[in-house]
Scaffold this motif. Structure first.
Motif, PDB file in Angstrom:
ATOM      1  N   ALA A 109       6.111  -6.612  60.451  1.00 29.54           N
ATOM      2  CA  ALA A 109       5.567  -7.972  60.471  1.00 29.54           C
ATOM      3  C   ALA A 109       5.372  -8.490  59.043  1.00 29.54           C
ATOM      4  N   ALA A 110       4.957  -7.598  58.140  1.00 24.96           N
ATOM      5  CA  ALA A 110       4.807  -7.991  56.738  1.00 24.96           C
ATOM      6  C   ALA A 110       6.165  -8.336  56.119  1.00 24.96           C
ATOM      7  N   LEU A 111       7.204  -7.564  56.470  1.00 20.38           N
ATOM      8  CA  LEU A 111       8.552  -7.873  55.966  1.00 20.38           C
ATOM      9  C   LEU A 111       9.005  -9.249  56.463  1.00 20.38           C
ATOM     10  N   ARG A 112       8.753  -9.524  57.707  1.00 22.20           N
ATOM     11  CA  ARG A 112       9.150 -10.826  58.264  1.00 22.20           C
ATOM     12  C   ARG A 112       8.388 -11.957  57.561  1.00 22.20           C
ATOM     13  N   THR A 113       7.115 -11.722  57.277  1.00 15.61           N
ATOM     14  CA  THR A 113       6.311 -12.723  56.569  1.00 15.61           C
ATOM     15  C   THR A 113       6.841 -12.936  55.157  1.00 15.61           C
ATOM     16  N   GLN A 114       7.179 -11.832  54.506  1.00 18.56           N
ATOM     17  CA  GLN A 114       7.774 -11.903  53.169  1.00 18.56           C
ATOM     18  C   GLN A 114       9.021 -12.772  53.158  1.00 18.56           C
ATOM     19  N   LYS A 115       9.886 -12.536  54.132  1.00 15.82           N
ATOM     20  CA  LYS A 115      11.150 -13.257  54.196  1.00 15.82           C
ATOM     21  C   LYS A 115      10.946 -14.723  54.575  1.00 15.82           C
ATOM     22  N   LYS A 116      10.098 -14.958  55.563  1.00 13.72           N
ATOM     23  CA  LYS A 116       9.917 -16.318  56.091  1.00 13.72           C
ATOM     24  C   LYS A 116       9.242 -17.242  55.079  1.00 13.72           C
ATOM     25  N   PHE A 117       8.225 -16.695  54.361  1.00 12.94           N
ATOM     26  CA  PHE A 117       7.422 -17.553  53.495  1.00 12.94           C
ATOM     27  C   PHE A 117       7.674 -17.323  52.000  1.00 12.94           C
ATOM     28  N   GLY A 118       8.512 -16.359  51.659  1.00 15.26           N
ATOM     29  CA  GLY A 118       8.806 -16.109  50.255  1.00 15.26           C
ATOM     30  C   GLY A 118       7.613 -15.629  49.457  1.00 15.26           C
ATOM     31  N   ILE A 119       6.786 -14.750  50.079  1.00 10.83           N
ATOM     32  CA  ILE A 119       5.574 -14.261  49.424  1.00 10.83           C
ATOM     33  C   ILE A 119       5.828 -12.863  48.858  1.00 10.83           C
ATOM     34  N   PRO A 120       5.432 -12.607  47.614  1.00 14.66           N
ATOM     35  CA  PRO A 120       5.588 -11.256  47.047  1.00 14.66           C
ATOM     36  C   PRO A 120       4.933 -10.204  47.944  1.00 14.66           C
ATOM     37  N   HIS A 121       5.593  -9.074  48.078  1.00 15.82           N
ATOM     38  CA  HIS A 121       5.170  -8.041  49.030  1.00 15.82           C
ATOM     39  C   HIS A 121       5.022  -6.701  48.301  1.00 15.82           C
ATOM     40  N   VAL A 122       3.812  -6.163  48.322  1.00 19.66           N
ATOM     41  CA  VAL A 122       3.520  -4.829  47.803  1.00 19.66           C
ATOM     42  C   VAL A 122       3.341  -3.895  48.993  1.00 19.66           C
ATOM     43  N   HIS A 123       3.865  -2.691  48.885  1.00 21.66           N
ATOM     44  CA  HIS A 123       3.678  -1.704  49.959  1.00 21.66           C
ATOM     45  C   HIS A 123       3.120  -0.421  49.380  1.00 21.66           C
ATOM     46  N   THR A 124       2.051   0.089  50.002  1.00 22.55           N
ATOM     47  CA  THR A 124       1.527   1.410  49.630  1.00 22.55           C
ATOM     48  C   THR A 124       2.041   2.451  50.612  1.00 22.55           C
ATOM     49  N   TYR A 125       2.721   3.462  50.071  1.00 19.26           N
ATOM     50  CA  TYR A 125       3.255   4.551  50.891  1.00 19.26           C
ATOM     51  C   TYR A 125       2.186   5.649  50.930  1.00 19.26           C
ATOM     52  N   HIS A 126       1.278   5.512  51.892  1.00 19.36           N
ATOM     53  CA  HIS A 126       0.109   6.387  51.957  1.00 19.36           C
ATOM     54  C   HIS A 126       0.434   7.803  52.416  1.00 19.36           C
ATOM     55  N   THR A 127       1.402   7.935  53.311  1.00 17.82           N
ATOM     56  CA  THR A 127       1.576   9.197  54.041  1.00 17.82           C
ATOM     57  C   THR A 127       2.999   9.716  53.918  1.00 17.82           C
ATOM     58  N   LEU A 128       3.142  10.981  53.619  1.00 19.06           N
ATOM     59  CA  LEU A 128       4.467  11.621  53.626  1.00 19.06           C
ATOM     60  C   LEU A 128       4.884  11.816  55.083  1.00 19.06           C
ATOM     61  N   LEU A 129       5.609  10.861  55.591  1.00 19.54           N
ATOM     62  CA  LEU A 129       5.927  10.838  57.018  1.00 19.54           C
ATOM     63  C   LEU A 129       6.694  12.079  57.471  1.00 19.54           C
ATOM     64  N   VAL A 130       7.491  12.661  56.586  1.00 20.72           N
ATOM     65  CA  VAL A 130       8.272  13.840  56.983  1.00 20.72           C
ATOM     66  C   VAL A 130       7.376  15.003  57.398  1.00 20.72           C
ATOM     67  N   GLU A 131       6.121  15.008  56.907  1.00 17.43           N
ATOM     68  CA  GLU A 131       5.194  16.096  57.235  1.00 17.43           C
ATOM     69  C   GLU A 131       4.526  15.904  58.600  1.00 17.43           C
ATOM     70  N   TYR A 132       4.793  14.763  59.248  1.00 11.48           N
ATOM     71  CA  TYR A 132       4.104  14.448  60.498  1.00 11.48           C
ATOM     72  C   TYR A 132       5.074  14.307  61.668  1.00 11.48           C
ATOM     73  N   ARG A 133       6.302  14.775  61.500  1.00  9.47           N
ATOM     74  CA  ARG A 133       7.301  14.641  62.561  1.00  9.47           C
ATOM     75  C   ARG A 133       6.948  15.467  63.789  1.00  9.47           C
ATOM     76  N   HIS A 134       6.106  16.498  63.595  1.00 13.19           N
ATOM     77  CA  HIS A 134       5.779  17.376  64.733  1.00 13.19           C
ATOM     78  C   HIS A 134       5.003  16.647  65.830  1.00 13.19           C
ATOM     79  N   TYR A 135       4.464  15.451  65.518  1.00 12.32           N
ATOM     80  CA  TYR A 135       3.765  14.694  66.554  1.00 12.32           C
ATOM     81  C   TYR A 135       4.724  14.073  67.558  1.00 12.32           C
ATOM     82  N   ILE A 136       5.998  14.001  67.201  1.00 10.15           N
ATOM     83  CA  ILE A 136       6.994  13.459  68.116  1.00 10.15           C
ATOM     84  C   ILE A 136       7.665  14.641  68.810  1.00 10.15           C
ATOM     85  N   PRO A 137       7.410  14.840  70.095  1.00  9.71           N
ATOM     86  CA  PRO A 137       7.893  16.042  70.775  1.00  9.71           C
ATOM     87  C   PRO A 137       9.417  16.064  70.907  1.00  9.71           C
ATOM     88  N   LYS A 138       9.946  17.285  70.956  1.00 11.37           N
ATOM     89  CA  LYS A 138      11.382  17.458  71.193  1.00 11.37           C
ATOM     90  C   LYS A 138      11.723  16.952  72.587  1.00 11.37           C
TER      91      LYS A 138
END
Length: 411
Positions: free
Chosen positions: A96-125
């Motif tokens: 939604a933030a990306l869409r807002t960035q594109k639609k309104f031309g507003i500068p967009h900062v993103h904080t990458y809080h979490t190493l997502l690769v370390e949390y893949r185990h929450y998605i079951p096989k």
């Protein structure tokens, strides 16, 4: 300056990301800025939070997968005309933030809080995404925004390895030192019927596999055999709670464990301040705010120097660290502090000074403010984003949801 932050979590939820956003908002507002939040959680009567509804996670009722309402978000943007948007997760509200960035031309900062690769185990096989798919998705998202914030140098290096080409600034969350300087509100010993002779160990965090709680329980089992007059308070909630409750009910050591669940922020500070020692064994932290908060409260820490913990703590500056997950070494450090009051008191003083000198929230908010001011208002972007990666991930999540609900019905 007017800032809109997009997040999948916010207070009163208790987790590192919610705390980080709350603190940056508080200190940016102290500096005269207007900060608005778009999130699925909100404190009561907060008119600067746009509350987004979503799907409640069956196993964790306090968390939701937000379903963005583009009309509401657009209305907010048109009403306040923000100077910058800041996303805090690359999922539904990140998109939604990306869409807002594109639609309104507003500068967009993103904080990458979490190493997502370390949390893949929450998605079951068989739905668990391969590591390279998560890396590719992370790189794709970060390369859409104008500037990326990383809590640590290690995460910055990881993102660059994924192929992130946008500028990355290392900016950890600071500590709200003022909140730890207030007088005690209540006694945790009275509240939980803990005698003055008992030592209190504290853990704060999500009750989940990545926090290495089984190791913490093993450590407490050994400590109980030796000290007896000892309690372990575990603050938080999550998928491992039933297992911890089982241990608590079925073992002698377990009967000396206190599970509080989630507690209010102001109350949590009392647990930090009134415990004797904070123990932490997670090896996947992006930063590990809880260990710094413990030091700010004057409670020394024993932890494993991995990932974000290694980046924020210094051995001897309020904390004793071990390099690997080693039960013997961890026990040695804990026992050393429990039996040496002079060392414990010295580390308490050093820890407070360390946080004040290097981790003050005032310092971090000033740095973020300078980053915001460095961004120029964009001309509305004509580039089209490729949302295939995101769509595939949402499809996987929907399948997982079906599986979870089906399991609950069968049970």
């Amino acid at each position: 300056m007017k800032i809109v932050m997009f997040s999948e979590t916010y207070i009163p939820q208790v987790n590192g990301v919610a705390t980080s956003i709350h603190l940056f908002r508080k200190y940016l507002e102290k500096r005269g800025h207007d900060v608005y939040i778009v999130a699925p959680a909100s404190p009561e009567n907060d008119d600067k939070v746009l509350l987004i509804d979503g799907i409640t996670f069956p196993m964790e009722k306090q968390h939701k997968l937000p379903i963005p309402d583009n009309r509401l978000i657009n209305n907010l943007i048109l009403e306040i005309d923000p100077d910058v948007i800041h996303s805090h997760a690359p999922f539904t509200l990140g998109i939604a933030a990306l869409r807002t960035q594109k639609k309104f031309g507003i500068p967009h900062v993103h904080t990458y809080h979490t190493l997502l690769v370390e949390y893949r185990h929450y998605i079951p096989k068989p739905f668990t995404p391969p590591r390279n798919a998560v890396e590719e998705f992370s790189a794709w998202f970060c390369n859409q925004v104008d500037h990326v914030v990383s809590p640590t140098a290690e995460i910055k290096a990881e993102l660059q390895k994924y192929g992130v080409e946008k500028p990355i600034t290392i900016l950890p969350t600071g500590i709200d030192i003022e909140s730890f300087e207030k007088h005690d509100k209540f006694s945790i010993r009275e509240k939980h019927e803990i005698t003055s002779n008992d030592k209190i160990l504290l853990f704060v965090g999500r009750l989940a596999k990545e926090k290495n709680l089984e190791f913490i329980l093993e450590i407490f089992e050994e400590l109980y055999k030796k000290f007896r007059k000892i309690k372990l308070i575990i603050v938080g909630d999550g998928p491992m709670r039933p297992k911890i409750e089982e241990y608590k009910n079925e073992t002698q050591a377990g009967r000396n464990i206190i599970l509080t669940g989630y507690i209010k922020r102001n109350d949590l500070i009392e647990y930090y301040k009134q415990s004797d020692l904070f123990i932490f064994a997670s090896v996947t932290e992006t930063q590990g705010l809880v260990v710094l908060e413990s030091l700010a409260a004057g409670t020394p820490v024993v932890a494993v120097a991995k990932k974000g913990i290694k980046d924020v703590l210094m051995d001897g500056q309020g904390a004793l660290l071990i390099n690997e997950v080693d039960k013997t070494e961890f026990l040695k450090k804990v026992e050393e502090l429990l039996t040496n009051e002079e060392l414990l008191e010295n580390l308490s003083i050093l820890g407070k000074e360390y946080v004040k000198n290097y981790w003050s929230m005032n310092i971090m908010a000033e740095k973020l403010e300078k980053l915001y001011f460095s961004l120029e208002k964009n001309v509305k972007s004509n580039r089209s984003f490729n949302f295939n990666l995101f769509s595939n991930m949402i499809y996987r999540l929907s399948k997982i949801g079906d599986k979870i609900f089906k399991t609950e019905e069968e049970e």
